[in-house]
Design a protein around this motif. Structure first.
Motif, PDB file in Angstrom:
ATOM      1  N   ASN A 162      14.972 -27.064 -59.978  1.00 23.47           N
ATOM      2  CA  ASN A 162      14.333 -25.909 -60.594  1.00 23.47           C
ATOM      3  C   ASN A 162      12.885 -26.271 -60.894  1.00 23.47           C
ATOM      4  O   ASN A 162      12.592 -26.873 -61.928  1.00 23.47           O
ATOM      5  N   ILE A 163      11.970 -25.896 -60.003  1.00 16.72           N
ATOM      6  CA  ILE A 163      10.567 -26.269 -60.188  1.00 16.72           C
ATOM      7  C   ILE A 163       9.823 -25.308 -61.111  1.00 16.72           C
ATOM      8  O   ILE A 163       8.667 -25.551 -61.445  1.00 16.72           O
ATOM      9  N   LYS A 164      10.480 -24.235 -61.529  1.00 20.08           N
ATOM     10  CA  LYS A 164       9.836 -23.291 -62.456  1.00 20.08           C
ATOM     11  C   LYS A 164      10.265 -23.536 -63.894  1.00 20.08           C
ATOM     12  O   LYS A 164       9.793 -22.851 -64.802  1.00 20.08           O
ATOM     13  N   GLU A 165      11.109 -24.526 -64.107  1.00 26.26           N
ATOM     14  CA  GLU A 165      11.597 -24.829 -65.451  1.00 26.26           C
ATOM     15  C   GLU A 165      10.422 -25.085 -66.398  1.00 26.26           C
ATOM     16  O   GLU A 165       9.479 -25.790 -66.049  1.00 26.26           O
ATOM     17  N   ASN A 166      10.468 -24.527 -67.562  1.00 29.26           N
ATOM     18  CA  ASN A 166       9.423 -24.621 -68.579  1.00 29.26           C
ATOM     19  C   ASN A 166       8.129 -23.919 -68.168  1.00 29.26           C
ATOM     20  O   ASN A 166       7.066 -24.216 -68.696  1.00 29.26           O
TER      21      ASN A 166
END
Length: 108
Positions: free
Chosen positions: A5-9
């Motif tokens: 998940n590269i969109k996390e945060n």
């Protein structure tokens, strides 16, 4: 297949692409799935757009074999041959053939 998940945060585009670089550098699997989202209005977020441009560059530099946007499974986007070539690596994934605009597969 591992999922990242590269969109996390809610990172900046630059940070998200840095995450992708680290993943590609150290990943041992032949295929991975990135979750990047598609923007709050469903028309493509900044991370998704930048990621696809960056992955195209990596394909051209032969750093990765291919990438397949999730939406390519529901639309004629020119990825049919790539999907067919690598379907054995993708078909066990829960998003396979679901036209999920918030993911992209990378073939390493």
């Amino acid at each position: 297949m591992k999922t990242y998940n590269i969109k996390e945060n809610m990172p900046s585009v630059e940070l998200a692409l840095n995450r992708v670089n680290v993943i590609i550098k150290y990943e041992k699997d032949k295929a991975i799935k990135l979750i990047h989202g598609y923007g709050s209005h469903g028309v493509g977020g900044k991370i998704k757009e930048a990621l696809h441009q960056y992955l195209e560059l990596l394909v051209n530099k032969q750093k990765i074999k291919a990438y397949i946007p999730g939406e390519a499974f529901g639309n004629l986007l020119g990825y049919d041959q790539v999907i067919k070539t690598y379907q054995n690596l993708l078909q066990t994934d829960s998003d396979y053939k679901k036209a999920n605009e918030g993911i992209t597969y990378i073939i390493l």
